[in-house]
Design an enzyme around this catalytic site. Structure first.
Site, PDB file in Angstrom:
ATOM      1  N   ALA A 167     -28.241   3.362  25.905  1.00 35.55           N
ATOM      2  CA  ALA A 167     -27.625   4.117  25.175  1.00 35.55           C
ATOM      3  C   ALA A 167     -27.824   3.603  23.667  1.00 35.55           C
ATOM      4  CB  ALA A 167     -26.395   4.142  25.466  1.00 35.55           C
TER       5      ALA A 167
ATOM      6  N   GLU B  71     -20.499   1.676  23.654  1.00 34.15           N
ATOM      7  CA  GLU B  71     -21.012   2.501  22.501  1.00 34.15           C
ATOM      8  C   GLU B  71     -20.010   2.898  21.498  1.00 34.15           C
ATOM      9  OE1 GLU B  71     -24.120   2.161  21.938  1.00 34.15           O
ATOM     10  OE2 GLU B  71     -24.587   1.498  24.073  1.00 34.15           O
TER      11      GLU B  71
ATOM     12  N   GLU C 205     -24.061  -6.563  19.327  1.00 33.20           N
ATOM     13  CA  GLU C 205     -24.135  -6.400  20.658  1.00 33.20           C
ATOM     14  C   GLU C 205     -23.078  -7.171  21.708  1.00 33.20           C
ATOM     15  OE1 GLU C 205     -25.405  -3.689  21.525  1.00 33.20           O
ATOM     16  OE2 GLU C 205     -26.572  -3.398  19.891  1.00 33.20           O
TER      17      GLU C 205
END
Length: 628
Positions: free
Chosen positions: A276, A312, A334
């Site tokens: 994603a 996300e 991340e």
């Protein structure tokens, strides 16, 4: 971005970094994609600030044809010639006279291709249930592929707002980062869709999606949230809609800031290279990371969707609202989103015990990080290839595990206060890793920067060796770098060690930062047993002296499943590294016959599968051989 081998470093950073004599403030983008010819036409107005007089405006462009260029300021208009420099993925806009300092409007007409590379502005092909082929156009710009879609300053630090207009066939759906502002019919069975202007953000977060898509009715997640999909798949959207709405509300509360966009679309793309991508307001997903039949999907499939959607959504603040200054900081984006996905999913489905199953991911990261060929979490990034190389298990899983270790040491509420301070101070801006440590240090009054620098800027991790103090009333702790093949190494970490002990005076917990080679932890009372890495969240291994190992294994019932997993994993790692005899591990393993936790069994079975693989027939007991 959810879900690449390291590339060698380029010569110098200056080979890829843009000059700062001209910087963007606002992009007005109009694109007309042709899904039959796989091309697109673009018109671009960029409000820029000329910081130093120049006749050479340098920006990024790749696989584009720049047709016309001009710069306007008031009534003055200057034409320019565009010269492409493909090796450096740049374009030079050369003017006949210098642009004076101040605000200018660059006007650029260009064209490009809808490539088949799954990055940049690319074409996606899929077949419906009847076998008919359909085409769509979508984007994937991280790390450095916005330059394939429009000429731009394609560096995360150079934030700007975006006003997007898409001209598409009238039967197609068009989506971008902002909510739809207007739509009008044009000649030739076309329509013009105009989207609301975005907040200031980096180029890699811009998104355009065009194709035959349907969308669910919006749900209130603090902002309208929809699941976008190809026709015929609405029945597969319910799970993502639930976790999407929960996690977005959860993060707004955790961060103490409202969602920074005006809507949120979660978009299932048939052809998508990553799991994603966190485009603000228009998150794109591989279909299998977003769509599922709740009635037939496995627990693993549902858990993956919950993880990826939450990951996300966490980026909408941490990464989109506040963004790293350069790609060396992508690990923090991340790692933090991975950490936050665990928090959100654990809050949504506590019965999944998500932090316990994350132990398996942490152990996998340790397996990689125990090799001589490992790398630091953060390292120098120069070229686009270096950017892409950071998306690996060390960035995601090790980074998240280190953050979880810090959160548990500081305390969850103190850690959250530091995160809120960081986001509020730096919203709409760019940061370095140290800015987060400073905010957490201000909230906790602990030496966070010094502690975390030792984890981020050097490779590997420590093994903490624990032995009873000479008087039997304390613990002697020492550290050294863990290697599977033992070698001399003098690295030291600031290790936040969490300890739980049982003495003749009762139980107690202790915290200590082991910053030197060794220290002694004073403990009131005569020691009966001690557990290091209490809670199981530290990114270090523990090697107990034989007497301590025997004591802790006699008290397995006092350990949480995550702590038992760590005990098995660490003891097996020490055995593989030659720090303890195999017989010691086997003796301990026999005590787990009543174990009921699946993750502990994964650690045990993994060890025995390895032994089964390397054991020769001669090593196997004769009693199990079948008579002829």
């Amino acid at each position: 971005m959810r879900d690449q081998d390291r590339a060698p470093l380029a010569d110098t950073a200056d080979d890829y970094r843009l000059p700062k004599n001209v910087t963007p403030r606002r992009y007005d983008i109009r694109l007309t994609p042709d899904l039959k010819a796989f091309t697109f036409q673009g018109e671009l107005n960029i409000a820029v600030v000329v910081n130093e007089a120049t006749d050479d405006v340098v920006l990024n462009a790749l696989e584009l044809e720049i047709e016309t260029v001009s710069a306007e300021r008031g009534r003055k208009s200057l034409a320019a010639k565009a010269e492409l420099e493909p090796a450096k993925e740049r374009a030079h806009l050369r003017f006949a006279e210098k642009l004076s300092p101040g605000e200018w409007l660059l006007k650029i007409a260009f064209r490009g291709i809808l490539n088949d590379k799954l990055h940049g502005f690319y074409r996606s092909r899929y077949q419906d249930a009847s076998g008919k082929t359909h085409l769509a156009a979508t984007t994937q710009f991280e790390s450095t592929d916005a330059r394939r879609a429009f000429p731009c300053w394609d560096e995360p630090e150079l934030k700007a707002s975006y006003k997007v207009t898409l001209v598409v066939d009238e039967q197609l759906t068009a989506i971008s980062n902002g909510g739809q502002e207007s739509e009008r019919k044009l000649a030739g069975a076309k329509k013009e869709v105009v989207f609301k202007e975005t907040i200031p953000m980096s180029t890699y977060l811009v998104a355009f999606i065009v194709g035959e898509f349907d969308a669910t009715a919006p749900v209130d997640a603090g902002t309208p949230l929809r699941i976008v999909h190809v026709p015929g798949k609405e029945s597969l959207t319910g799970w993502a809609r639930q976790v999407g709405a929960f996690s977005l509300k959860y993060f707004a509360d955790y961060y103490g800031l409202k969602y920074p966009g005006d809507k949120l679309d979660l978009i299932a793309i048939p052809d998508f290279a990553s799991g994603a991508m966190e485009n603000l307001g228009a998150i794109t997903f591989r279909e299998t990371a977003l769509l599922a039949d709740e009635k037939s999907a496995s627990r693993a499939e549902l858990e993956r969707i919950a993880d990826v959607v939450s990951h996300e959504n966490a980026h909408m603040w941490f990464g989109d609202l506040v963004t790293m200054r350069w790609w060396n900081g992508i690990w923090l984006n991340e790692a933090f989103a991975t950490f936050m996905e665990m928090l959100a999913v654990d809050a949504w489905k506590p019965e999944w015990r998500r932090w316990e199953s994350f132990s398996v991911s942490r152990a996998a990261a340790m397996s990689t990080d125990g090799l001589r060929s490992t790398r630091p979490i953060e390292y120098t990034v120069r070229s686009p290839e270096d950017c892409r190389a950071m998306f690996d298990i060390l960035t995601y899983e090790k980074g998240a595990a280190v953050l979880r270790m810090l959160e548990q040491f500081l305390g969850a509420s103190v850690f959250r206060d530091g995160i809120r301070l960081y986001l509020k101070k730096h919203q709409f801006k760019n940061t370095e890793t140290g800015d987060l440590w400073d905010a957490l240090e201000a909230a906790s009054r602990e030496p966070v920067r010094k502690m975390m620098d030792s984890w981020i800027f050097q490779p590997g991790f420590p093994m903490i060796e624990a032995a009873p103090a000479a008087d039997g009333r304390g613990l002697k702790l020492s550290q050294r770098r863990f290697f599977y093949l033992v070698e001399d190494n003098h690295q030291l970490w600031h290790v936040p060690v969490m300890v739980r002990v049982k003495t003749d005076q009762g139980g107690s917990t202790h915290k200590v930062i082991l910053a030197t080679g060794e220290t002694t932890l004073d403990i009131p009372g005569k020691l009966e047993w001690a557990l290091l890495n209490e809670g199981g969240h530290g990114f270090y291994r523990v090697h107990y002296a034989p007497a301590l190992l025997a004591a802790i294994t006699r008290n397995l019932g006092a350990l949480q499943p995550i702590e038992r997993f760590g005990l098995v994993s660490d003891t097996w790692a020490a055995t593989v590294a030659g720090l303890g005899p195999l017989s010691e591990f086997l003796k301990m393993a026999r005590l787990f016959t009543g174990e009921t936790d699946i993750n502990v069994w994964r650690a045990l079975i993994g060890a025995f599968a390895y032994l089964d693989m390397i054991a020769s027939d001669a090593d196997r007991p004769a009693a199990v051989r079948q008579p002829r």
